[in-house]
Design an enzyme around this catalytic site. Structure first.
Site, PDB file in Angstrom:
ATOM      1  N   GLU A 127      34.696  43.208  20.558  1.00  0.00           N
ATOM      2  CA  GLU A 127      34.088  43.742  21.779  1.00  0.00           C
ATOM      3  C   GLU A 127      34.907  43.388  23.014  1.00  0.00           C
ATOM      4  O   GLU A 127      35.091  44.214  23.918  1.00  0.00           O
ATOM      5  CB  GLU A 127      32.658  43.200  21.940  1.00  0.00           C
ATOM      6  CG  GLU A 127      31.718  43.599  20.814  1.00  0.00           C
ATOM      7  CD  GLU A 127      31.641  42.570  19.709  1.00  0.00           C
ATOM      8  OE1 GLU A 127      30.534  42.364  19.171  1.00  0.00           O
ATOM      9  OE2 GLU A 127      32.682  41.952  19.385  1.00  0.00           O
TER      10      GLU A 127
ATOM     11  N   THR B 187      46.144  27.513 -17.678  1.00  0.00           N
ATOM     12  CA  THR B 187      46.992  28.450 -16.938  1.00  0.00           C
ATOM     13  C   THR B 187      47.975  27.693 -16.059  1.00  0.00           C
ATOM     14  O   THR B 187      49.161  28.033 -15.989  1.00  0.00           O
ATOM     15  CB  THR B 187      46.130  29.386 -16.074  1.00  0.00           C
ATOM     16  OG1 THR B 187      45.316  30.179 -16.929  1.00  0.00           O
ATOM     17  CG2 THR B 187      47.001  30.311 -15.228  1.00  0.00           C
TER      18      THR B 187
ATOM     19  N   ALA C 145      44.864  40.403 -16.517  1.00  0.00           N
ATOM     20  CA  ALA C 145      45.610  41.487 -17.155  1.00  0.00           C
ATOM     21  C   ALA C 145      45.507  41.296 -18.659  1.00  0.00           C
ATOM     22  O   ALA C 145      45.626  40.178 -19.169  1.00  0.00           O
ATOM     23  CB  ALA C 145      47.072  41.473 -16.713  1.00  0.00           C
TER      24      ALA C 145
ATOM     25  N   ASP D  59      51.728  28.340 -17.338  1.00  0.00           N
ATOM     26  CA  ASP D  59      52.399  29.332 -16.478  1.00  0.00           C
ATOM     27  C   ASP D  59      53.101  28.701 -15.287  1.00  0.00           C
ATOM     28  O   ASP D  59      53.992  29.315 -14.701  1.00  0.00           O
ATOM     29  CB  ASP D  59      51.385  30.365 -15.961  1.00  0.00           C
ATOM     30  CG  ASP D  59      50.866  31.281 -17.060  1.00  0.00           C
ATOM     31  OD1 ASP D  59      51.370  31.179 -18.198  1.00  0.00           O
ATOM     32  OD2 ASP D  59      49.970  32.086 -16.771  1.00  0.00           O
TER      33      ASP D  59
ATOM     34  N   CYS E  28      29.518  37.624  22.904  1.00  0.00           N
ATOM     35  CA  CYS E  28      29.890  38.997  23.254  1.00  0.00           C
ATOM     36  C   CYS E  28      28.746  39.736  23.950  1.00  0.00           C
ATOM     37  O   CYS E  28      28.989  40.647  24.742  1.00  0.00           O
ATOM     38  CB  CYS E  28      30.321  39.751  22.003  1.00  0.00           C
ATOM     39  SG  CYS E  28      31.895  39.162  21.329  1.00  0.00           S
TER      40      CYS E  28
ATOM     41  N   HIS F 219      36.991  38.355  20.176  1.00  0.00           N
ATOM     42  CA  HIS F 219      36.288  39.249  19.269  1.00  0.00           C
ATOM     43  C   HIS F 219      36.579  40.711  19.613  1.00  0.00           C
ATOM     44  O   HIS F 219      37.168  41.023  20.652  1.00  0.00           O
ATOM     45  CB  HIS F 219      34.784  38.972  19.323  1.00  0.00           C
ATOM     46  CG  HIS F 219      34.397  37.688  18.667  1.00  0.00           C
ATOM     47  ND1 HIS F 219      33.078  37.305  18.499  1.00  0.00           N
ATOM     48  CD2 HIS F 219      35.147  36.694  18.120  1.00  0.00           C
ATOM     49  CE1 HIS F 219      33.038  36.135  17.879  1.00  0.00           C
ATOM     50  NE2 HIS F 219      34.273  35.739  17.646  1.00  0.00           N
TER      51      HIS F 219
ATOM     52  N   ARG G 193      45.850  38.498  -2.895  1.00  0.00           N
ATOM     53  CA  ARG G 193      45.840  37.079  -2.528  1.00  0.00           C
ATOM     54  C   ARG G 193      45.881  36.902  -1.009  1.00  0.00           C
ATOM     55  O   ARG G 193      45.209  36.033  -0.460  1.00  0.00           O
ATOM     56  CB  ARG G 193      47.025  36.360  -3.161  1.00  0.00           C
ATOM     57  CG  ARG G 193      46.934  36.172  -4.655  1.00  0.00           C
ATOM     58  CD  ARG G 193      48.208  35.527  -5.184  1.00  0.00           C
ATOM     59  NE  ARG G 193      48.192  35.370  -6.637  1.00  0.00           N
ATOM     60  CZ  ARG G 193      49.232  34.988  -7.359  1.00  0.00           C
ATOM     61  NH1 ARG G 193      50.386  34.703  -6.739  1.00  0.00           N
ATOM     62  NH2 ARG G 193      49.145  34.882  -8.673  1.00  0.00           N
TER      63      ARG G 193
END
Length: 342
Positions: free
Chosen positions: A53, A199, A157, A203, A87, A51, A187
């Site tokens: 810290e 789609t 779009a 596509d 931590c 992490h 992405r």
């Protein structure tokens, strides 16, 4: 700007270096300050690794200064054993004088326990420095922890005259190259990207980050009655893919079919995404799928590109009522950012 805000701002800058690498963990940066000077800094670099810290404290050359130092961190230090030790134990072991925190951790395994342990150890704790900025940086994490569903981003779009595709569903390419590269960057920063049946069929998208460097998101496709061709890119098993449907549950390498009931399908799907530990999703289409999320009030942010192209007729863009917060020109495209009204 106060000194605390100055050093916290540096924490937030460092935390951003973990974008696309640390989910489902939050984005965290940490700065160690002695006598108004930064003597160590670090950030959470990768899920499962040290992490922020730990990295910051380890970067301090003269550890004897830690007893008189202040640790700045944008999220409450963890107090539980996960993939790494707590931590707070590290901070207590080095007898850090003071800890300044932007946000309390919403994870029920922490949720103030880290702050409590620090105070009980006699360490001074200050909470709420740049709290708003901290929540913005980790809005995916906070949404997931507090609402038990992913942070949902709608993206599409549209043409200048309000169409998302032509009558034959052809939509390549409404936006320009720079806008499409930006989408690939997005992405790489989110856990998953989702499309509907039409789609996927028309596509044949890969839904990868081929125009950007970074990790590929988990691909999500809605195919209620399993009508999509197995030859589509989505089913090439090169990237983890989940297909939500109403007919079968089946596990293949890198390909998971999850059966849901037809009733309340969308809410079940979002709930299951959370169960899959997916904290953020970009919904990329098509119009019917996007509108389904909008009508169900299952969205947290919308990113809409409007180009100068015109179709005159075709598939209408989704209808969204939201609060416009930003407007950016990307060459000849206009990108607008919306958030829900409430």
């Amino acid at each position: 700007m106060t000194p605390d805000e100055f050093f916290m701002l540096r924490c937030l800058e460092l935390a951003k270096s973990g974008i696309g690498h640390v989910s489902p963990n939050p984005r965290v940066g940490c700065v160690v300050v002695h006598d108004h000077t930064i003597i160590g800094e670090g950030w959470h670099k990768k899920y499962g690794e040290a992490h922020a810290e730990v990295n910051a404290i380890e970067s301090v050359n003269n550890k004897s200064l830690l007893k008189e130092s202040t640790v700045y961190v944008n999220l409450e230090p963890c107090s539980h054993v996960g993939k790494t030790p707590p931590c707070v134990d590290l901070i207590m072991r080095h007898q850090i004088k003071k800890v300044v925190i932007a946000n309390v951790d919403s994870n029920p395994l922490v949720a103030g326990n880290g702050i409590k342990k620090l105070k009980e150890a006699g360490i001074e704790v200050s909470v709420g420095v740049l709290e708003k900025e901290g929540r913005e940086l980790n809005k995916r994490f906070f949404t997931f922890m507090e609402k038990q569903w992913p942070y949902i981003i709608l993206k599409w779009a549209q043409t200048e005259d309000g169409f998302i595709a032509q009558k034959n569903y052809e939509s390549k390419w409404i936006s320009n190259d720079s806008s499409r590269a930006l989408v690939h960057k997005w992405r790489s920063e989110e856990d998953a990207v989702l499309v509907g049946t039409k789609t996927a069929s028309h596509d044949n998208p890969g839904l990868t980050v081929r125009n950007w460097s970074g990790r590929n998101p988990t691909r999500i496709v809605i195919d209620r009655f399993l009508r999509l061709s197995p030859r589509l890119q989505l089913f090439d098993q090169q990237v983890k893919t989940i297909c939500y449907n109403v007919l079968k549950h089946e596990v293949q390498p890198n390909l998971l079919f999850i059966r849901l009931d037809e009733k309340d399908f969308i809410h079940q799907m979002v709930k299951d995404l959370a169960a899959q530990n997916i904290q953020s999703v970009i919904v990329e289409g098509g119009a019917q799928t996007l509108q389904l999320f909008i009508n169900s009030n299952l969205w947290d942010e919308a990113r809409v590109f409007t180009s100068t192209r015109k179709f005159e007729k075709g598939i209408a863009a989704p209808q969204l009522k939201g609060r416009l917060t930003d407007e950016v020109k990307i060459e000849n495209d206009c990108l607008e950012i919306f958030f829900p009204l409430s």
